[in-house]
Design a protein around this motif. Structure first.
Motif, short mmCIF file in Angstrom:
data_model
loop_
_atom_site.label_atom_id
_atom_site.label_comp_id
_atom_site.label_asym_id
_atom_site.label_seq_id
_atom_site.Cartn_x
_atom_site.Cartn_y
_atom_site.Cartn_z
N ARG A 138 0.82 -1.22 0.00
CA ARG A 138 0.00 0.00 0.00
C ARG A 138 0.85 1.27 0.00
NH1 ARG A 138 -3.65 -0.22 5.06
NH2 ARG A 138 -4.22 1.81 4.23
N ARG A 190 -0.59 6.93 3.94
CA ARG A 190 -0.47 6.18 2.70
C ARG A 190 0.29 6.99 1.68
NH1 ARG A 190 -5.64 3.28 0.05
NH2 ARG A 190 -5.55 2.34 2.12
N ASP A 242 2.32 2.36 2.69
CA ASP A 242 1.98 2.99 3.96
C ASP A 242 3.24 3.17 4.79
OD1 ASP A 242 0.88 3.66 6.49
OD2 ASP A 242 -1.02 2.79 5.84
#
Length: 202
Positions: A109, A116, A111
């Motif tokens: 992702r 994010r 992240d």
């Protein structure tokens, strides 16, 4: 400057933990059985990797970095498998596997630090998928190897089947090792670039 040094130290600690626990996955497998390491060496490696995991966990908590937090939790849980009583080992193993899966997912992702990113770089996303898939399969195969299904495996193939969870553990942690080494590699790359641009190299 202190912040950069701190990132390097945490990255190095995570790298040590990832390499040690990746190697631990291969120890005891059918492929490395003839070169079984002494118990003392394994214990020292586990303690060092566990301390490195604690360092990562503390630094990640302070920085609110969920990705590093997941890796640190995985390393600490896996290090605690050996001193823990028998009833707690299965719980700690699941925590180590689950946290490593979370580390892979957060990498995919992009992240970092609770935010994010832009989906992450292609190479890092690929490694994130490798960590996630290998850690997930590690969980499944370790679970199956502790059930009665293992009794249905022919004796000739039993060694290979029982070695699969360790192999998957090695793949997951060693792929994670590349990911946690990125800050160190970036530093080396910047240093090499500065040398290349200097008059001494020319």
């Amino acid at each position: 400057m202190q912040n950069i040094t701190g990132v390097r130290v945490v990255s190095a600690a995570a790298l040590v933990a990832a390499i040690v626990f990746g190697a631990r996955g291969l120890v005891g497998t059918i492929w490395l059985a003839p070169w079984d390491l002494p118990r003392g060496v394994l214990l020292v490696g586990t303690v060092l990797a566990g301390l490195a995991g604690v360092l990562v966990l503390v630094a990640a908590s302070r920085a609110r970095d969920r990705r590093a937090l997941a890796f640190g939790a995985s390393a600490v849980a896996f290090a605690l498998l050996w001193p823990a009583p028998g009833w707690a080992t299965e719980v700690l193993l699941v925590v180590a596997q689950g946290a490593l899966i979370a580390f892979g997912v957060l990498t995919i992702r992009g992240d970092q630090g609770g935010q994010r990113g832009q989906g992450g770089r292609g190479g890092q996303r690929t490694l994130g998928w490798i960590v996630t898939v290998a850690a997930s399969l590690w969980f499944v195969t370790a679970l199956l190897s502790s059930t009665a299904l293992i009794l249905t495996i022919p004796e000739t193939a039993l060694g290979v089947v029982l070695s699969v969870p360790g192999l998957l553990q090695a793949v997951a942690y060693l792929a994670a090792a590349v990911l946690v080494a990125v800050p160190l590699l970036r530093t080396v790359g910047q240093g090499a670039g500065a040398l290349w641009a200097s008059a001494e190299v020319r």
